[in-house]
Design a protein around this motif. Structure first.
Motif, PDB file in Angstrom:
ATOM      1  N   ALA A  93      -5.632   3.114 -41.484  1.00 26.71           N
ATOM      2  CA  ALA A  93      -5.027   3.000 -40.400  1.00 26.71           C
ATOM      3  C   ALA A  93      -4.387   1.659 -40.301  1.00 26.71           C
ATOM      4  N   PRO A  94      -3.023   1.416 -39.864  1.00 30.00           N
ATOM      5  CA  PRO A  94      -2.228   0.233 -39.957  1.00 30.00           C
ATOM      6  C   PRO A  94      -2.776  -0.623 -38.739  1.00 30.00           C
ATOM      7  N   PRO A  95      -2.843  -1.915 -39.357  1.00 33.78           N
ATOM      8  CA  PRO A  95      -3.234  -2.892 -38.475  1.00 33.78           C
ATOM      9  C   PRO A  95      -2.156  -3.511 -37.468  1.00 33.78           C
ATOM     10  N   THR A  96      -2.389  -4.038 -36.358  1.00 36.55           N
ATOM     11  CA  THR A  96      -1.335  -4.699 -35.583  1.00 36.55           C
ATOM     12  C   THR A  96      -0.829  -5.718 -36.394  1.00 36.55           C
ATOM     13  N   PRO A  97       0.410  -5.747 -36.826  1.00 39.10           N
ATOM     14  CA  PRO A  97       1.547  -6.612 -37.536  1.00 39.10           C
ATOM     15  C   PRO A  97       0.914  -8.254 -36.982  1.00 39.10           C
ATOM     16  N   ARG A  98       0.745  -9.001 -37.998  1.00 34.14           N
ATOM     17  CA  ARG A  98       0.830 -10.397 -37.543  1.00 34.14           C
ATOM     18  C   ARG A  98       1.459 -11.251 -38.901  1.00 34.14           C
ATOM     19  N   GLY A  99       2.243 -11.974 -38.783  1.00 34.28           N
ATOM     20  CA  GLY A  99       2.956 -12.704 -39.793  1.00 34.28           C
ATOM     21  C   GLY A  99       4.582 -12.942 -39.595  1.00 34.28           C
ATOM     22  N   GLY A 100       5.075 -13.598 -40.407  1.00 34.60           N
ATOM     23  CA  GLY A 100       6.350 -14.034 -39.989  1.00 34.60           C
ATOM     24  C   GLY A 100       7.325 -12.790 -40.359  1.00 34.60           C
ATOM     25  N   MET A 101       8.548 -12.944 -39.770  1.00 36.44           N
ATOM     26  CA  MET A 101       9.504 -11.942 -39.995  1.00 36.44           C
ATOM     27  C   MET A 101      10.880 -12.382 -40.461  1.00 36.44           C
ATOM     28  N   PHE A 102      11.418 -11.893 -41.455  1.00 32.86           N
ATOM     29  CA  PHE A 102      12.591 -12.490 -42.450  1.00 32.86           C
ATOM     30  C   PHE A 102      13.712 -11.357 -42.528  1.00 32.86           C
ATOM     31  N   ASP A 103      14.891 -11.899 -42.319  1.00 35.20           N
ATOM     32  CA  ASP A 103      15.958 -11.069 -42.690  1.00 35.20           C
ATOM     33  C   ASP A 103      16.380 -10.825 -44.013  1.00 35.20           C
ATOM     34  N   SER A 104      15.721 -11.144 -45.077  1.00 34.21           N
ATOM     35  CA  SER A 104      15.968 -11.189 -46.406  1.00 34.21           C
ATOM     36  C   SER A 104      14.801 -11.073 -47.353  1.00 34.21           C
ATOM     37  N   SER A 105      15.145  -9.986 -48.307  1.00 29.33           N
ATOM     38  CA  SER A 105      13.955  -9.846 -49.276  1.00 29.33           C
ATOM     39  C   SER A 105      13.549 -11.148 -50.003  1.00 29.33           C
ATOM     40  N   THR A 106      14.648 -11.784 -50.487  1.00 28.44           N
ATOM     41  CA  THR A 106      14.453 -12.908 -51.044  1.00 28.44           C
ATOM     42  C   THR A 106      13.480 -14.079 -50.363  1.00 28.44           C
ATOM     43  N   LEU A 107      13.900 -14.171 -49.115  1.00 24.77           N
ATOM     44  CA  LEU A 107      13.107 -15.006 -48.378  1.00 24.77           C
ATOM     45  C   LEU A 107      11.778 -14.453 -48.115  1.00 24.77           C
ATOM     46  N   LEU A 108      11.530 -13.276 -48.155  1.00 27.34           N
ATOM     47  CA  LEU A 108      10.266 -12.755 -48.200  1.00 27.34           C
ATOM     48  C   LEU A 108       9.349 -13.114 -49.280  1.00 27.34           C
ATOM     49  N   LEU A 109      10.018 -12.956 -50.434  1.00 29.53           N
ATOM     50  CA  LEU A 109       9.509 -13.207 -51.794  1.00 29.53           C
ATOM     51  C   LEU A 109       8.909 -14.622 -51.738  1.00 29.53           C
TER      52      LEU A 109
END
Length: 297
Positions: free
Chosen positions: A207-223
């Motif tokens: 079951a997916p949890p309620t998301p918590r954590g930062g949001m980013f507009d780039s996969s490079t920033l996510l990495l």
């Protein structure tokens, strides 16, 4: 219409007005008055027998006929300008302007650009990076490499590379994650595509949890955020083999979910030039055998 009869000034006035959605700014760009631009566009409409703009109280809106004419003119004027500039600079190369999402540019394209330039020295390849959204006409792009399902209105799309998403995080955090349910207790870094984590958890049977954590507009920033210990990112691991190989991040679970792929796109109205065809062929050849299946071998 014969070439000598083409109303070039009027066509240029229309192209600038349509691109800028404003007669005044078009006049400033072309160094003429707003009135002159308006008269030239009206004369063009009379000559063609169609309405190109709907005049609004606070601007302009293209009609269907205007939408059909704009990309053709923008492409033609860009090519003329490019050819004249190359002649003035004492060189003559075919220019191809390629828009690329940053993840694909860094993860695959940039390390291979020298190979393309060695094989095609007569092509002046110009790159523009985008976060998966671009106005192909306004930015003067011949091609745009983007991620998605390939269904973009008025666009031809050639599939280039599958890029399934899998969790990635800092090694210390990865060592603590033994099963997918353990992800319930850590920050999940997110992109603007909000359903990715939900799809991954459902594929894992959790079951997916309620998301918590930062949001980013780039996969490079996510990495970079994941490598810095900010949480777990869901990334196209095929694009980040260097970071995985260096041990900056680890992939705690092999499960990957397919949410799209990378596509080479262009406007249907854009006729492919020989130089564009050479770039397309090079991409297809270079990507053959590359991707998740090859990386798993």
């Amino acid at each position: 219409m014969d070439v000598p009869q083409l109303p070039l000034n009027a066509l240029r006035a229309f192209e600038a007005s349509a691109r800028l959605c404003n007669f005044t700014r078009a006049g400033q760009e072309l160094n003429v008055t707003q009135t002159a631009i308006s008269h030239q566009v009206k004369a063009l409409e009379d000559q063609l027998g169609v309405t190109l703009f709907t005049r609004l109280p606070r601007g302009l809106a293209l009609t269907d006929e205007g939408h059909a004419l704009l990309p053709v003119l923008t492409d033609a004027f860009d090519r003329i300008s490019g050819a004249v500039t190359r002649l003035q600079e004492g060189r003559f190369q075919d220019v191809v302007t390629l828009g690329v999402v940053g993840t694909f540019a860094i993860g695959w394209l940039l390390p291979r650009l020298s190979d393309f330039r060695d094989r095609h020295p007569s092509i002046d390849l110009r790159l523009k990076t985008n976060n998966n959204v671009a106005d192909i006409v306004a930015e003067g792009l011949d091609y745009f490499i983007r991620f998605g399902d390939g269904a973009w209105h008025g666009t031809d799309a050639l599939p280039l590379l599958e890029a399934p998403l899998s969790p990635v995080c800092a090694p210390a955090l990865a060592d603590r994650l033994k099963q997918p349910a353990d992800l319930h207790g850590v920050p999940l870094l997110r992109s603007f595509r909000r359903d990715e984590w939900e799809r991954w958890f459902r594929a894992a049977g959790v079951a997916p949890p309620t998301p918590r954590g930062g949001m980013f507009d780039s996969s490079t920033l996510l990495l970079e955020a994941a490598a810095g210990g900010e949480g777990v990112a869901l990334l196209p691991v095929a694009m980040f083999q260097e970071a995985l190989g260096q041990g900056r991040v680890k992939q705690p679970f092999e499960l990957a979910v397919d949410t799209g792929r990378y596509w080479l796109t262009k406007l249907k109205s854009r006729e492919e030039t020989p130089a564009m065809g050479q770039l397309r062929a090079w991409l297809e050849q270079s990507l053959r055998g590359y991707g998740p299946a090859a990386l798993a071998r």
